[in-house]
Design a protein around this motif. Structure first.
Motif, mmCIF file in Angstrom:
data_model
loop_
_atom_site.group_PDB
_atom_site.id
_atom_site.type_symbol
_atom_site.label_atom_id
_atom_site.label_comp_id
_atom_site.label_asym_id
_atom_site.label_seq_id
_atom_site.Cartn_x
_atom_site.Cartn_y
_atom_site.Cartn_z
ATOM 1 N N ASP A 148 -95.185 80.298 26.397
ATOM 2 C CA ASP A 148 -94.291 80.524 25.264
ATOM 3 C C ASP A 148 -94.941 81.472 24.266
ATOM 4 O O ASP A 148 -94.262 82.213 23.570
ATOM 5 C CB ASP A 148 -93.954 79.195 24.587
ATOM 6 N N ASN A 160 -91.920 84.860 29.011
ATOM 7 C CA ASN A 160 -90.686 84.701 28.236
ATOM 8 C C ASN A 160 -89.779 85.913 28.428
ATOM 9 O O ASN A 160 -90.106 87.016 27.985
ATOM 10 C CB ASN A 160 -91.041 84.517 26.760
ATOM 11 N N ASN A 220 -85.644 81.938 26.980
ATOM 12 C CA ASN A 220 -85.723 80.814 26.053
ATOM 13 C C ASN A 220 -84.401 80.056 26.012
ATOM 14 O O ASN A 220 -83.368 80.569 26.441
ATOM 15 C CB ASN A 220 -86.003 81.307 24.635
#
Length: 364
Positions: free
Chosen positions: A98, A121, A146
């Motif tokens: 992340d 991501n 996401n």
């Protein structure tokens, strides 16, 4: 190959509830799982013990598990981009970043000695192309978008496709999230407004969210971001035809059995010589050269976007051709209105490309 997935957040539930949900999802063919270490606030030893058992249970049911991490999680577990042993010991299948390390460390982690795939991501403008050029192991890289707990903050469709096209062009597997509409669902954070990647999907029927992502022909893995989806939602996803774009329909009261046969029992694909006014599926014509399709009166002056029509006897050379109206077109009596695509399903028509297979979902 498309993989469907679920998300589980052990720190917010119980082992029994999580395991029951895993079993239910496995029953309907789900094989991917997302979980999160960002929101876990426990000592390293407890995390290692709990998540190892969690991974073992998931593996017994056939799941591949990706774990969301960032540099702080690495530090807490005693891992580094050069040493993923804590994740290996927990039996993690995919490490999702992340947050990033340095350029050199992001490249190095793709060469980890355990062969654990690294998930980047996809909802950001990350220079993965430059990383690959500088030696990152493309074969050990995947990307996933996401999800967005806060209403109105999900990706806009154009930005979603911009990012997706960028990473798909690199030959990477791309994943994205859809959202359950079940009551009292949750994710890693105390926000409870759904967990979709794209804002336009929030609140839509979950199977439509999935069908819309599949219709892009760019999304490989689709995961439900929030827990827990209902059994009906899991079942609906399991029934989605992953080989073509499919529409639900509102059938006209006047539809005949022959017209229903054309709708449901033929493979449809729009012609390559595409018109701005309609999508033409010409294959049924071959079987309807000698079969009558009587004219059925329709009182409206125009057909509108999303109307599904079939050419009738008044234009017998094209009789049997199924057409989806894309823009307002005069009703000249040569086409029978047989169905309409519901308003919320028109997002599928927006991205249906010429020559791509499509079909219609027959009511049970």
């Amino acid at each position: 190959m498309h993989r469907m997935g679920i998300s589980i957040y052990p720190e917010h539930s119980t082992e029994k509830k999580d395991y029951d949900y895993m079993k239910l999802a496995a029953k309907y063919g789900f094989t991917r799982m997302f979980t999160c270490l960002l929101s876990v606030d426990e000592p390293k030893e407890i995390i290692m013990d709990k998540f190892t058992k969690f991974m073992e249970q998931a593996h017994e049911l056939g799941f591949i598990v990706g774990v969301d991490t960032n540099p702080s999680v690495f530090l807490h577990l005693g891992a580094t981009p050069y040493n993923l042993k804590p994740f290996y010991d927990m039996k993690v299948d995919i490490v999702r970043l992340d947050g990033h390390f340095s350029d050199r460390e992001d490249i190095a982690i793709t060469h980890n000695s355990y062969g654990i795939p690294i998930e980047f991501n996809a909802s950001s403008n990350t220079a993965l192309d430059l990383m690959i050029e500088r030696g990152a192991n493309r074969d050990n890289m995947v990307v996933c978008h996401n999800f967005y707990p806060q209403k109105y903050t999900g990706l806009g469709w154009n930005k979603f496709m911009e990012f997706t096209n960028k990473y798909k062009a690199l030959g990477l597997t791309v994943g994205a999230f859809v959202s359950s509409n079940n009551e009292n669902t949750f994710g890693p954070w105390p926000v409870f407004e759904g967990l979709a990647t794209c804002e336009m999907h929030r609140g839509l029927p979950i199977d439509l969210q999935v069908r819309h992502l599949l219709a892009t022909n760019k999304i490989d893995d689709i995961l439900i971001g929030n827990a827990y989806a209902t059994e009906d939602e899991l079942k609906a996803i399991s029934k989605v035809d992953k080989t073509r774009t499919t529409f639900k329909l509102e059938l006209a009261d006047s539809i005949t059995s022959e017209e229903e046969n054309i709708i449901y029992n033929y493979p449809h694909f729009g012609r390559g010589d595409a018109s701005d006014y309609l999508v033409r599926s010409s294959m049924p014509r071959a079987d309807y050269r000698e079969v009558k399709i009587p004219y059925c009166k329709y009182d409206k002056e125009f057909f509108h976007r999303g109307d599904v029509v079939i050419v009738n006897d008044n234009l017998y050379h094209y009789r049997g051709e199924l057409e989806i109206i894309e823009k307002d077109m005069p009703n000249d009596g040569k086409r029978n209105l047989v169905a309409r695509i519901p308003k919320e399903e028109l997002i599928l028509l927006d991205i249906l490309k010429p020559e791509h297979l499509f079909g219609f979902i027959k009511p049970e």
